[in-house]
Structures are given as structure tokens and as C-alpha cells.
Design a protein around this motif. Structure first.
Motif, PDB file in Angstrom:
ATOM      1  N   GLU A 296       0.813  -1.214   0.000  1.00  0.00           N
ATOM      2  CA  GLU A 296       0.000   0.000   0.000  1.00  0.00           C
ATOM      3  C   GLU A 296       0.850   1.269   0.000  1.00  0.00           C
ATOM      4  O   GLU A 296       0.362   2.335  -0.371  1.00  0.00           O
ATOM      5  CB  GLU A 296      -0.915   0.003   1.233  1.00  0.00           C
ATOM      6  N   ALA A 297       2.101   1.146   0.397  1.00  0.00           N
ATOM      7  CA  ALA A 297       2.968   2.326   0.421  1.00  0.00           C
ATOM      8  C   ALA A 297       3.215   2.880  -0.975  1.00  0.00           C
ATOM      9  O   ALA A 297       3.469   4.078  -1.133  1.00  0.00           O
ATOM     10  CB  ALA A 297       4.299   1.970   1.080  1.00  0.00           C
ATOM     11  N   VAL A 298       3.120   2.035  -1.990  1.00  0.00           N
ATOM     12  CA  VAL A 298       3.345   2.498  -3.364  1.00  0.00           C
ATOM     13  C   VAL A 298       2.298   3.535  -3.760  1.00  0.00           C
ATOM     14  O   VAL A 298       2.614   4.596  -4.310  1.00  0.00           O
ATOM     15  CB  VAL A 298       3.330   1.305  -4.330  1.00  0.00           C
ATOM     16  N   SER A 299       1.029   3.246  -3.459  1.00  0.00           N
ATOM     17  CA  SER A 299      -0.030   4.206  -3.781  1.00  0.00           C
ATOM     18  C   SER A 299       0.067   5.461  -2.928  1.00  0.00           C
ATOM     19  O   SER A 299      -0.208   6.572  -3.395  1.00  0.00           O
ATOM     20  CB  SER A 299      -1.399   3.543  -3.586  1.00  0.00           C
ATOM     21  N   VAL A 300       0.476   5.306  -1.675  1.00  0.00           N
ATOM     22  CA  VAL A 300       0.615   6.475  -0.795  1.00  0.00           C
ATOM     23  C   VAL A 300       1.712   7.411  -1.307  1.00  0.00           C
ATOM     24  O   VAL A 300       1.529   8.639  -1.372  1.00  0.00           O
ATOM     25  CB  VAL A 300       0.918   6.031   0.645  1.00  0.00           C
ATOM     26  N   VAL A 301       2.849   6.842  -1.712  1.00  0.00           N
ATOM     27  CA  VAL A 301       3.941   7.666  -2.239  1.00  0.00           C
ATOM     28  C   VAL A 301       3.522   8.333  -3.539  1.00  0.00           C
ATOM     29  O   VAL A 301       3.886   9.491  -3.813  1.00  0.00           O
ATOM     30  CB  VAL A 301       5.201   6.799  -2.443  1.00  0.00           C
ATOM     31  N   GLY A 302       2.729   7.631  -4.378  1.00  0.00           N
ATOM     32  CA  GLY A 302       2.229   8.244  -5.600  1.00  0.00           C
ATOM     33  C   GLY A 302       1.342   9.447  -5.334  1.00  0.00           C
ATOM     34  O   GLY A 302       1.437  10.475  -6.027  1.00  0.00           O
ATOM     35  N   TRP A 304       1.539  11.363  -2.686  1.00  0.00           N
ATOM     36  CA  TRP A 304       2.419  12.426  -2.202  1.00  0.00           C
ATOM     37  C   TRP A 304       3.103  13.144  -3.368  1.00  0.00           C
ATOM     38  O   TRP A 304       3.224  14.375  -3.361  1.00  0.00           O
ATOM     39  CB  TRP A 304       3.465  11.846  -1.264  1.00  0.00           C
ATOM     40  N   LYS A 305       3.553  12.391  -4.353  1.00  0.00           N
ATOM     41  CA  LYS A 305       4.209  13.014  -5.510  1.00  0.00           C
ATOM     42  C   LYS A 305       3.234  13.901  -6.278  1.00  0.00           C
ATOM     43  O   LYS A 305       3.588  15.006  -6.711  1.00  0.00           O
ATOM     44  CB  LYS A 305       4.789  11.939  -6.422  1.00  0.00           C
ATOM     45  N   ASP A 306       1.999  13.418  -6.458  1.00  0.00           N
ATOM     46  CA  ASP A 306       0.996  14.234  -7.144  1.00  0.00           C
ATOM     47  C   ASP A 306       0.704  15.514  -6.368  1.00  0.00           C
ATOM     48  O   ASP A 306       0.546  16.599  -6.963  1.00  0.00           O
ATOM     49  CB  ASP A 306      -0.290  13.431  -7.333  1.00  0.00           C
ATOM     50  N   ARG A 307       0.639  15.408  -5.054  1.00  0.00           N
ATOM     51  CA  ARG A 307       0.375  16.583  -4.229  1.00  0.00           C
ATOM     52  C   ARG A 307       1.519  17.587  -4.316  1.00  0.00           C
ATOM     53  O   ARG A 307       1.294  18.809  -4.381  1.00  0.00           O
ATOM     54  CB  ARG A 307       0.160  16.155  -2.783  1.00  0.00           C
TER      55      ARG A 307
END
Length: 376
Positions: A296-302, A304-307
Motif C-alpha cells: 500500500e505504500a506504493v499508492s501512498v507515495v504516488g 504524495w508526488k501528485d500533491r
């Protein structure tokens, strides 16, 4: 004369080249500037991808899981958010001396098996092997006695010898006995029972944690951990903070971290706890141990990058900056505003305007109106 002294000739030519080519010195200056910028870029990139892990052992000790295994899983999950730069844990003396129920049951079972082996009721299929010298024993109690009488004494002698030495001799002794002492520690971890607690501090240190022990006063560990987190935020040592706790006293620290544009992750068993409501992401111990948090960390980091990209694209009006940029330049010339339109037309324009204003702007001219305008 110059051909007689080739070194002088070369130096004169180099001076001429530098004077005739001013870009020579500029290129060197730009080279050094680019190098410094590259180093600073590496430092900022290392800080942006860094993660700091903070563990409140008083509130969330790994009672149901082996400490070393729990730390390895936790570090694996934290590395999914970036490079783990620091891991810190705080607890009081009681937390390190406390023995969980599961560990007490295992010790009770081991003691019962030793009694049955000594009486000859049961017999182990595989012999007990000493991992230091390789000797084999048919009962676990004989292995423990052998380990204490020989290897534990030898280890204590090495420790005393190192502590009594000074200077270069101490360094040489540490290098000489390092392999033997590491081999002893790995074997003692399985054979000997810790005198205090169940070896929580040693297991955390072995896994890479810095362990801090505080007094038994209430909230002493929380205060020390909170101060350490604030210090990391002040020095900007990490861009992501991972907190292992369910204590709502850390809500203020997480809010402060979000105000400073830091990412926050919480690990706890409370599904709808106060910390998980404030943090950017939250996981349970079960998700950490099963590896679900890493996926699930992969989607969370994605996200964050979009933000971060959206924040860079946002435009905010700053009057100070705008005044500095455009304050000295006038958008319009004062003289152009005072221009007087006179004498250039012959009166046709006023007639044309009067004719245009005769009808409504939405009404189209008919053919009869057009013919009458032509006849006039």
C-alpha cells in the motif's frame, strides 16, 4: 630569448590565451559553481527521500511478536517511503524488565521439557549442538551448563581484557576478538535466558535501533520521544516521520509536522485512533508483519508526488514580490494618458457615430434602410 627558456615561453602563451579569451576564467568559475550546486542537489535529494522512525515502546511494545522480526518488518515497510536514516525507540525501565505472557509460556514449556529429558521420559531426536565449539549434547540442560561454564567465562575474560586496555592496544584487541564475541552473542541468544526481561533492548539494537531508557515517571518516554521528533523537524533531517504508537498525546507533534510540510505515517492497532486521523497514512501491526503495508505504500507515495506537483503549480499573490518586480516600471505612460484627440477628422466620424446610435445594436439593417443610407 623565449626559445631559450621553453617554460617561460609556455607561461607567456598561457597568459596571452587567458587575456585574449576572457571565457577561460569564466568557464572555471562556472565549473566550480556547478559542482557546488550538484553537491547541494544531492544533499536536498537525500533529505527529501529520508525517513525517520520513532517507536513508543511504553505504549506499543512487540509483545505478541519476536522483537527482531518485528523490527525487520517495520524497517522494510518504512523503506517503502524512502531511505531510512534513523530509528529511535524510548521506554522506561519497567518496559525492558517486563516479560510478555507468550515468552513466559515458552520458558515454562522449556523448563518442563528439560525435566522430562533429565528423567529419561522423552529424548530429543536431534542432539543439541553448541554453536561456538560444535560439541553435541543429548539434553538441553547439559548444553546450557557447558555454555555457562566454558564459553560465558571466556567471553567475560575477553570483555575485561578489552576494558582494561587503552589506546592502540584496545583497538587491536577489539579487532582480534570481534569475530569470537559476535559468534558468542549469536549462540547465547538461543541458549541462555536473559537475566532481565526478554532481551528487548538488545534485539532492537541488533536490528539497528537507537534505544533510549528514561525514568519510570509517568509520560517520561513520551516527553523524550516528542522532543526527539521536534529536534529532527527543526534540523530538517527527514521528510517523512513514522510513529509507532497509539498514544493521542502525539497528535500535536503530527499536526506540527504537517504544518511544516512533512509526511507522517502511524503504526498502531487502533483502527480509528486519533493519530491515524491526523496522519497521512496508517497501518496496523498485522499489516506490517504480513507485508501489506509495503504494497500500500506504493499508492501512498504516488499520492504524495501528485500533491507535491500540484503545490509547485499553484500561484499565490505576494504583494511584496510583485512590488519589487513591477514597482519601478509603469505599465502605462503618463503622457499617453493625457493625449488629446483633436483636429484630425473632418466631422464624418461624428455623423457615423450618430447614425450608428440611431437604432438598437441588436437590430439588423434591412434592404430599405441600406438603400436610404446610400441615397443620403
Amino acid at each position: 630569448m623565449l626559445h631559450l627558456f621553453p617554460s617561460i615561453n609556455n607561461s607567456v602563451q598561457s597568459i596571452r590565451f587567458k587575456t585574449l579569451n576572457p571565457c577561460f576564467s569564466l568557464s572555471r568559475l562556472c565549473h566550480f559553481k556547478a559542482k557546488r550546486g550538484f553537491d547541494s542537489l544531492n544533499q536536498t535529494s537525500s533529505v527529501q527521500n529520508s525517513v525517520a522512525v520513532f517507536w513508543d515502546l511504553d505504549n506499543k511494545p512487540p509483545n505478541a511478536f519476536p522483537p527482531f522480526e518485528a523490527v525487520v518488518k517495520l524497517k522494510t515497510a518504512a523503506s517503502s517511503f524512502g531511505v531510512v536514516r534513523s530509528m529511535v525507540a524510548y521506554a522506561n525501565q519497567h518496559s525492558f524488565s517486563y516479560v510478555p505472557k507468550a515468552v513466559r509460556e515458552q520458558r515454562r514449556e522449556r523448563k518442563l521439557l528439560n525435566q522430562l529429558e533429565n528423567k529419561g521420559v522423552i529424548k530429543s531426536i536431534d542432539p543439541y549442538v553448541c554453536k561456538v565449539c560444535g560439541r553435541r549434547f543429548y539434553t538441553n540442560e547439559k548444553l546450557v551448563n557447558h555454555f555457562k561454564q566454558i564459553h560465558e567465562r571466556e567471553h567475560q575474560k575477553r570483555v575485561n581484557q578489552i576494558e582494561s586496555a587503552r589506546g592502540s592496544r584496545r583497538v587491536k584487541l577489539v579487532g582480534k576478538y570481534s569475530m569470537k564475541m559476535e559468534k558468542y552473542k549469536n549462540a547465547a541468544r538461543e541458549v541462555l535466558t536473559p537475566k532481565v526481561g526478554y532481551g528487548l533492548a538488545d534485539e532492537l539494537k541488533r536490528a539497528g535501533f537507537w534505544v533510549g531508557t528514561v525514568s519510570n515517571r509517568p509520560q517520561a518516554a513520551d516527553v523524550a520521544l516528542r522532543d526527539h521528533m521536534v529536534d529532527v523537524m527543526d534540523k530538517r533531517k527527514a521528510e517523512c516521520l513514522m510513529l509507532v504508537s497509539d498514544d493521542s498525546d502525539f497528535v500535536g507533534v503530527l499536526k506540527e509536522a504537517k504544518l511544516r510540510c512533512l509526511k507522517t505515517v502511524v503504526v498502531g492497532d487502533a483502527d480509528d485512533g486519533a493519530l491515524k486521523r491526523v496522519a497521512d497514512a496508517g497501518f496496523s501491526w498485522t499489516e506490517i508483519l504480513k507485508g501489506k503495508a509495503k504494497k500500500e505504500a506504493v499508492s501512498v507515495v504516488g499520492k504524495w508526488k501528485d500533491r507535491d506537483i500540484l503545490k509547485k503549480l499553484e500561484w499565490t499573490y505576494d504583494p511584496e514580490v510583485e512590488r519589487k518586480l513591477y514597482g519601478s516600471e509603469d505599465m502605462f505612460d503618463d503622457e499617453s494618458e493625457d493625449l488629446d484627440f483633436d483636429g484630425s477628422d473632418d466631422g464624418n466620424s461624428s455623423d457615423y457615430i450618430h447614425k450608428e446610435d440611431s437604432g438598437a445594436w441588436w437590430e439588423l439593417d434591412t434592404e430599405s434602410d441600406a438603400d436610404s443610407s446610400k441615397s443620403q
